[in-house]
Scaffold this motif. Structure first.
Motif, PDB file in Angstrom:
ATOM      1  N   ASP A  33       3.053  -0.892  -6.308  1.00  0.00           N
ATOM      2  CA  ASP A  33       1.986  -0.115  -5.687  1.00  0.00           C
ATOM      3  C   ASP A  33       1.598   1.047  -6.590  1.00  0.00           C
ATOM      4  O   ASP A  33       2.375   1.486  -7.435  1.00  0.00           O
ATOM      5  CB  ASP A  33       2.420   0.386  -4.308  1.00  0.00           C
TER       6      ASP A  33
ATOM      7  N   ASP B 257      -7.099   5.850   3.064  1.00  0.00           N
ATOM      8  CA  ASP B 257      -5.753   6.382   2.796  1.00  0.00           C
ATOM      9  C   ASP B 257      -5.751   7.527   1.784  1.00  0.00           C
ATOM     10  O   ASP B 257      -4.826   7.650   0.962  1.00  0.00           O
ATOM     11  CB  ASP B 257      -4.810   5.262   2.276  1.00  0.00           C
TER      12      ASP B 257
ATOM     13  N   THR C  87       0.852  -1.200   0.000  1.00  0.00           N
ATOM     14  CA  THR C  87       0.000   0.000   0.000  1.00  0.00           C
ATOM     15  C   THR C  87       0.888   1.252   0.000  1.00  0.00           C
ATOM     16  O   THR C  87       2.049   1.195   0.408  1.00  0.00           O
ATOM     17  CB  THR C  87      -1.016   0.072   1.188  1.00  0.00           C
ATOM     18  N   GLU C  88       0.307   2.337  -0.430  1.00  0.00           N
ATOM     19  CA  GLU C  88       1.074   3.584  -0.580  1.00  0.00           C
ATOM     20  C   GLU C  88       1.721   3.979   0.750  1.00  0.00           C
ATOM     21  O   GLU C  88       2.852   4.459   0.804  1.00  0.00           O
ATOM     22  CB  GLU C  88       0.151   4.719  -1.050  1.00  0.00           C
TER      23      GLU C  88
END
Ligand code: NAI
Ligand code: CS2
Length: 493
Positions: A188, A374, A130-131
């Motif tokens: 990602d 996010d 994930t970022e």
């Protein structure tokens, strides 16, 4: 309880099984982030290569933070799991066999994880963490030296917890042992994800040992990638459907859309699988493709996620049932994202049509809440870079503005019916403080714009942008998301 590995031979014949010799596989790729996406994307490419071309590129899967159950469930079924492609016309299922080994940092210990990255066979370390897993500043792409995990790891570089800390420790050990360099490939959703990876690794390594940073520059490559396949988090419903196909429960199984795409910068220092044989594009420069996907797909996804959630639509396919939302997504893609792109060999109108078609897939229950997660890590590459482009070119960007206003309204934490919204974001506390400390309305917009890790310094200084954003935000407060989207689409009609 029945387990996949014990019942492989008895599965229905339409399910593709790993009929190749799994003993032939070597763990040449260590993947960090055994989540939903990797299971349905990179692992499937490797599985096809093994099945059709006798490739020996196998995986060691690693989870560092979260996902303990996935690793232990995988062990329990000899590292096999199912991938089901969902479409209204039917589900295609395959059992993936390319995983040789799986580790979890908490369960197996960090030393075992680092040792795995230091094996002779390893040529590539790939990531889908994930970022937020990169511990970088999303507005600049550089390592956030104030990030709690980074502060912690720089004080304990021999016992790291962050992905960047683990990779740098492994690279140090490889250097000290006189081993070859490897390639570190982010998969990602970030623009120039290879550059982000390179920045965070070199900046962290520079803090630990300047000579190591020099060795990494010389011996390690960081290819960028554009990755695409919609893989929603599993639900009881999607597990139930796969259980029906199999005749028993596979806790590691994953359901996804039929479409997949992978564009990879061809820059590998220790070899790579022949991904091009199974449909990946190996190119010199991935950036035009990354920007196309991040802005047209992910940008419209985030637009639909914030405004759709506020409008009461639980899934992307529900948003697409609302004509205004479907038109807004397409207008955002073609009027405000496409003009900012440099890609030359793609028909962007056809690309937009295909995205709309993919979003409409009723089998794909992709929660707006999941995509809304996010946002602090996603807005810059999905919307803000395009807004800057329009500001510089003197174009209008009303849909993008409404998307950002949608995020601002969403992080207020209360929906249009007065129900609490569960905000999931690595800087949730900072956002909540900003919301709590500002008066509703114009002041709220100004306050949120002052979060520089998202908006940088420039956007809040642009009075035209600020007043346009404030107007969109006030419309959302006054009329709600459905009417705001409908009004904007009607103005364009
Ligand atoms: P997921 O929630 O199923 O898995 C997340 C993975 O990231 C887990 O393996 C977890 O252990 C790891 N992780 C989370 N936080 C971390 C941290 N701080 N440090 C290290 N590891 C961490 O999510 P999913 O669906 O696998 O997506 C992961 C990423 O893959 C997305 O954020 C995106 O960048 C990329 N992606 C996802 C797509 C999708 O449709 N699901 C499609 C294209 C890209
Ligand atoms: C989504 C993406 O969760 C999100 O933010 O926009 O994960 C999207 O499903 C993928 O990028 C599709 O490839």
């Amino acid at each position: 309880m029945k387990k996949l590995n014990e019942f492989l031979a008895l599965l229905p014949k339409e399910i593709i099984k790993p009929d190749y010799d799994r003993n032939n596989l070597k763990t040449k790729i260590v993947h960090i982030g055994f989540g939903a996406f990797h299971r349905a994307h990179q692992a499937v490419y490797a599985d096809q290569l093994a099945a059709q071309y006798n490739s020996d590129w196998g995986y060691c899967e690693i989870n560092l933070i979260g996902g303990e159950k996935q690793i232990s469930d995988l062990h329990a079924q000899d590292n096999l799991y199912c991938v089901a492609e969902m479409s209204p016309t039917g589900w295609n299922t395959r059992v993936v066999g390319v995983v040789k080994k799986a580790l979890h940092a908490y369960m197996d210990g960090m030393n075992a994880v680092v040792a795995e990255l230091c094996k002779e066979d390893v040529a590539i370390v790939s990531l889908t963490i994930t970022e937020k897993g990169y511990c970088h500043n999303p507005a600049t792409g550089h390592l956030n030296l104030q990030h709690p995990l980074i502060v912690r790891d720089l004080n304990n570089p021999d016992a790291p917890q962050s992905a960047v800390g683990v990779i740098v420790l492994a690279l140090k050990q490889r250097k000290d042992k006189g081993m070859r360099g490897i390639s570190v490939m982010s998969c990602d959703n970030m623009p120039e994800n290879g550059h982000v990876m390179r920045h965070v690794v070199l900046e962290y390594a520079g803090q630990v040992d300047a000579e190591l940073a020099g060795w990494i520059k010389q011996h390690v490559s960081f290819p960028s990638t554009m990755v695409d396949r919609i893989v929603p988090a599993m639900t009881a419903e999607s597990f139930g459907k796969i259980d029906q196909l199999l005749g028993f429960h596979d806790p590691v199984s994953i359901a996804c859309e039929p479409f997949r795409q992978w564009v990879i910068e061809d820059d590998f220092v220790a070899g790579r699988p022949e991904w091009e044989k199974v449909g990946a594009q190996l190119v010199k420069n991935v950036l035009p493709y990354e920007e196309m996907k991040l802005r047209m797909l992910n940008g419209s996804h985030s637009f639909l996620a914030y405004l759709g959630y506020l409008a009461g639509y639980p899934h992307i396919c529900d948003c697409m049932q609302d004509k205004s939302f479907a038109s807004a997504a397409r207008l955002l893609m073609l009027e405000e994202q496409a003009p900012t792109l440099s890609v030359t060999d793609v028909d962007l109108s056809a690309y937009a049509d295909s995205l709309v078609h993919r979003y409409e897939n009723p089998e794909l229950k992709h929660r707006t809440w999941q995509i809304a997660m996010d946002g602090s890590q996603k807005l810059p590459q999905r919307m803000l870079d395009s807004i800057r482009w329009h500001i510089n070119h003197g174009h209008s960007y009303d849909f993008l503005t409404l998307g950002v206003a949608g995020w601002m309204r969403y992080v207020k934490g209360v929906d249009e019916k007065g129900e609490a919204i569960e905000i999931s974001d690595p800087i949730r506390d900072e956002i909540a403080q900003v919301v709590a400390a500002s008066a509703e309305g114009e002041a709220r917009v100004q306050a949120l714009l002052s979060i520089t890790s998202i908006f940088g310094e420039d956007l809040r200084a642009n009075s035209q942008f600020v007043s346009q954003l404030t107007a969109a935000y006030l419309t959302l407060l006054e009329k709600g998301a459905k009417a705001a989207v409908n009004d904007l689409v009607t103005r364009y009609a």
